[in-house]
Motif scaffolding. Structure first.
Motif, mmCIF file in Angstrom:
data_model
loop_
_atom_site.group_PDB
_atom_site.id
_atom_site.type_symbol
_atom_site.label_atom_id
_atom_site.label_comp_id
_atom_site.label_asym_id
_atom_site.label_seq_id
_atom_site.Cartn_x
_atom_site.Cartn_y
_atom_site.Cartn_z
ATOM 1 N N ALA A 143 46.093 21.804 15.648
ATOM 2 C CA ALA A 143 46.301 21.047 14.408
ATOM 3 C C ALA A 143 45.497 21.630 13.245
ATOM 4 O O ALA A 143 46.030 21.760 12.130
ATOM 5 C CB ALA A 143 45.958 19.574 14.628
ATOM 6 N N VAL A 177 45.606 12.496 7.993
ATOM 7 C CA VAL A 177 46.158 12.545 9.352
ATOM 8 C C VAL A 177 45.420 11.570 10.260
ATOM 9 O O VAL A 177 46.036 10.847 11.067
ATOM 10 C CB VAL A 177 46.079 13.980 9.913
ATOM 11 N N CYS A 178 44.110 11.507 10.134
ATOM 12 C CA CYS A 178 43.313 10.613 10.978
ATOM 13 C C CYS A 178 43.605 9.142 10.668
ATOM 14 O O CYS A 178 43.632 8.299 11.578
ATOM 15 C CB CYS A 178 41.826 10.902 10.797
ATOM 16 N N GLY A 215 49.906 18.888 10.097
ATOM 17 C CA GLY A 215 48.749 18.320 10.782
ATOM 18 C C GLY A 215 49.075 17.138 11.663
ATOM 19 O O GLY A 215 48.291 16.780 12.556
ATOM 20 N N THR A 216 50.232 16.529 11.440
ATOM 21 C CA THR A 216 50.589 15.361 12.253
ATOM 22 C C THR A 216 50.917 15.723 13.698
ATOM 23 O O THR A 216 51.184 14.820 14.505
ATOM 24 C CB THR A 216 51.793 14.616 11.642
ATOM 25 N N THR A 240 43.199 16.316 6.386
ATOM 26 C CA THR A 240 42.775 15.914 7.729
ATOM 27 C C THR A 240 42.438 14.430 7.778
ATOM 28 O O THR A 240 42.775 13.731 8.748
ATOM 29 C CB THR A 240 41.558 16.743 8.167
ATOM 30 N N MET A 289 46.752 8.322 12.347
ATOM 31 C CA MET A 289 46.532 8.206 13.785
ATOM 32 C C MET A 289 45.955 6.840 14.139
ATOM 33 O O MET A 289 46.400 6.194 15.107
ATOM 34 C CB MET A 289 45.594 9.313 14.273
ATOM 35 N N VAL A 299 55.997 9.332 7.227
ATOM 36 C CA VAL A 299 55.668 10.645 7.787
ATOM 37 C C VAL A 299 56.932 11.363 8.240
ATOM 38 O O VAL A 299 57.086 12.573 8.026
ATOM 39 C CB VAL A 299 54.675 10.490 8.953
ATOM 40 N N PHE A 316 50.214 18.210 5.455
ATOM 41 C CA PHE A 316 50.047 16.932 6.152
ATOM 42 C C PHE A 316 51.041 16.811 7.309
ATOM 43 O O PHE A 316 50.675 16.398 8.417
ATOM 44 C CB PHE A 316 50.234 15.789 5.155
ATOM 45 N N SER A 317 52.298 17.180 7.045
ATOM 46 C CA SER A 317 53.302 17.101 8.112
ATOM 47 C C SER A 317 52.965 18.055 9.250
ATOM 48 O O SER A 317 53.216 17.752 10.422
ATOM 49 C CB SER A 317 54.692 17.409 7.551
ATOM 50 N N ILE A 351 47.120 23.050 9.576
ATOM 51 C CA ILE A 351 46.698 22.572 8.254
ATOM 52 C C ILE A 351 46.199 23.728 7.399
ATOM 53 O O ILE A 351 46.613 23.906 6.243
ATOM 54 C CB ILE A 351 45.609 21.492 8.406
ATOM 55 N N LEU A 406 49.203 13.820 16.408
ATOM 56 C CA LEU A 406 49.616 12.512 16.908
ATOM 57 C C LEU A 406 50.524 12.610 18.128
ATOM 58 O O LEU A 406 50.888 11.584 18.710
ATOM 59 C CB LEU A 406 50.336 11.720 15.814
#
Length: 658
Positions: free
Chosen positions: A46, A73-74, A235-236, A70, A77, A458, A232-233, A50, A239
């Protein structure tokens, strides 16, 4: 056959009785590595996704915005984890997203979730194994160039491990998962200590100048916003694997829901801590990584060599913290590589259970319903392995190509399942009278509504920013799978309708035929044919005759003479075969009989030689097999197969009885 069973027993293990299923259930300490390994391992790639995406706009953008992306993303999550905690309590029987969507949104929505999850599980195995091989190759150079082969071998190992049973799989995977967590704790602890004491060095890649890629030199505010959304997408991917816990609740020991909820919390806490820590240390050490290094990286104003090999973010961070060629670097690389491989086990625990559930609902072949000899869903495991292997070989275990198709299925299931949970609480609120329970339901509904809104947002971002990069292929795969499962369901419905019992007293299938006309197929006169003839006579039909075809006149004449010499009390009819076909004349004769005698039942007896040797069926004449295949498709005709066990088969059966 005996040798095949022996090999299966050695590889898979002894068969387990169904009443030992409770022994295969997982305690919480094994549930975490089994169901959370996918989400935990995502911290290995991940950060790369990013940083690489932000690096398209240059080093300053990557350094400035990686932290905010990040954190976003958190936050997502945490919200998704909170939503799934409501799911595991509301649906402790498993089924996860599929059951939630099917129950509350209807079977079509549930089928969409099922298709999305199945595609995502296959991609989970392909991406995790490929990423594991890629990370291991940074420390084990001999793997470079052989990544597809290594990935294929690892998929086989994972399949075999899961075929041996859930508990054995959990024990086998617990060590590498906890070893990875220990390695991450050491890396983060030492890294933050060095940072606090001022002894943390800059990464080797910090010496490079990271210039914007073509088309990203002068981004407008709108363009920067789109790039941040794309990062962002990407980094997802952190999940992925969250839904595996909800799908695998039945595999946990009691109290199942509480254990599943605890695993979700531990998974979120560990993933967020590691992900944020890695990004902080990445910024502190100045790590840089580019999608096209020869285009974007400069050293003293000169492009880097074409043979420059970029290590992953974790690889560079480990080198910076522990030093090149250090034991710490080796341990982190190996633990990360192994962890990424075992992360695929989340899919091996989710896919077979989901496939079994879909098969029970008639959307998939019924062979996927039952458990195998070790109480695992063996056919589902094999299907998942085959699909993942095909992807790995097709894309040559290249994570960059596979990762673009990832995440889509996850957020399709996230969105539909959380919308289903909102309807679930709405339905229960209409009948609940207790004020305390209503408040709890309203709180849960608010959490699920927030989760659904977040997941839909998302999903929209992922589709818009990654459609041409692979998300479109994933959507196409989900759509095709949905159509195939719909066709399977319609087929099952048509068969059920065809076999449904009519009202009592009107079932034509229970009418006893007026007469039975029996035929014995005689390709040659031997012991197998004599047994078929004896069985036919023992059934006492009203009429009985034997039929053969005149393919080779000399053989036909010899058969007729032997028949007469033995004085067999059954008429032998010889059917002409001008085109030298041994089966077609018999089929035509049987159909003509049935047409001329519609109130009679025609029974055809066919002898079959049975042998333990697998190659025998390819050596012997297969006319009987073709005849049976044609007769099975002939309405109004009954087929009786009379086996003759070969000597080896009979001896084996006798030994088994002794």
């Amino acid at each position: 056959m005996e040798s095949g069973r022996l090999v299966k027993r050695v590889l898979v293990g002894r068969a387990l009785r169904t009443d030992r299923l409770h022994e295969e259930l997982l305690p919480r300490r094994l549930g975490l590595p089994v169901f959370a390994s996918d989400a935990l391992s995502s911290v290995a790639y991940a950060p790369d996704e990013i940083v690489v995406t932000l690096a398209l706009a240059g080093g300053v953008t990557a350094l400035t915005h990686s932290w905010s992306v990040t954190v976003a993303v958190c936050v997502v999550m945490m919200l998704i984890i909170a939503s799934y905690r409501q799911t595991v309590y509301a649906y402790p029987g498993g089924g996860g997203d599929y059951e939630v969507a099917s129950t509350n949104l209807g079977p079509r929505a549930g089928l969409g979730v099922g298709a999305a999850l199945m595609v995502d599980y296959v991609l989970t195995v392909a991406v995790s194994v490929s990423a594991g091989v890629q990370n291991a190759a940074s420390a084990l150079g001999f793997l470079r160039g052989f990544e597809p082969v290594a990935a294929a071998v690892l998929i086989g190992v994972l399949a075999l491990s899961n075929l041996r049973g859930v508990r054995e799989s959990g024990r086998a995977l617990a060590v590498p998962v906890y070893a990875f967590l220990a390695a991450m704790a050491a890396l983060i602890g030492v890294g933050f200590y060095q940072w606090a004491t001022g002894s943390l060095h800059k990464a080797a890649s910090a010496a490079y100048e990271l210039v914007p890629a073509d088309g990203y030199e002068a981004l407008t505010a709108f363009g920067l916003g789109l790039l941040l959304l794309r990062a962002f997408s990407s980094g997802t991917v952190a999940l992925t694997g969250v839904q595996g816990v909800a799908n695998g609740v039945p595999a946990l020991r009691k109290p199942r829901s509480r254990n599943a909820a605890s695993i979700l919390v531990m998974m979120a806490a560990l993933s967020i801590t590691i992900l944020l820590s890695v990004i902080v240390l990445t910024r502190a050490t100045g790590i840089q990584i580019a999608q096209n290094p020869q285009e974007q990286l400069r050293l003293d104003g000169v492009p880097v060599p074409d043979d420059l090999v970029q290590d992953t973010v974790l690889g560079q961070l480990s080198t910076t913290v522990f030093g090149a060629d250090s034991l710490g670097l080796l341990l982190v690389s190996i633990c990360t590589g192994v962890m990424l491989v075992v992360a695929a086990n989340t899919a091996y625990n989710g896919f077979p259970v989901l496939a079994s559930r879909l098969a029970r609902d008639r959307f998939l072949p019924t062979d996927l319903v039952s458990r195998g000899r070790r109480l695992a869903f063996s056919n589902g495991i094999l299907l998942l392995s085959a699909a993942a292997l095909a992807l790995v070989l097709l894309y040559r275990a290249t994570v960059t190509d596979l990762i673009h198709m990832y995440v889509v299925g996850v957020f399709v299931s996230f969105t539909l399942s959380q919308l289903g949970m909102v309807r679930h609480w709405n339905r229960h609120l209409r009948t609940e009278l207790s004020l305390h329970n209503r408040r709890a339901m309203i709180r849960s509904r608010a959490i699920n509504l927030a989760g659904a809104t977040c997941a839909l947002t998302v999903l929209t971002v992922v589709v818009l920013t990654r459609f041409v990069h692979g998300a479109g292929v994933a959507l196409l795969g989900i759509g095709l799978l949905w159509m195939v499962m719909t066709m399977v369901y319609n087929y099952h419905r048509s068969v059920d309708k065809d076999l449904a019992l009519p009202p009592e007293g009107s079932d034509a299938s229970q009418i006893v035929p007026s007469r039975v006309y029996a035929l014995v197929y005689v390709p040659q006169l031997d012991r197998a044919t004599m047994r078929a003839l004896a069985y036919a006579r023992a059934s006492r039909p009203q009429e009985l005759e034997a039929v053969t075809t005149d393919v080779l006149p000399e053989r036909t004449l010899e058969l007729q003479r032997e028949w007469a010499r033995r004085g067999l009390p059954v008429t032998l009819r010889t059917l002409e075969s001008p085109y030298r076909e041994s089966v077609r004349p018999v089929i035509d004769y049987v159909r003509r009989l049935h047409r001329d005698r519609p109130r009679e039942v025609v029974v055809v007896y066919v002898a079959e030689y049975v042998s333990e040797r697998w190659w025998v069926r390819w050596v012997r004449d297969r006319a009987e097999e073709r005849l049976r295949r044609e007769l099975l498709r002939t309405p109004g005709v009954m087929l009786v197969t009379v086996p003759w066990q070969g000597q080896a088969t009979a001896q084996g059966a006798g030994a088994g009885r002794r």
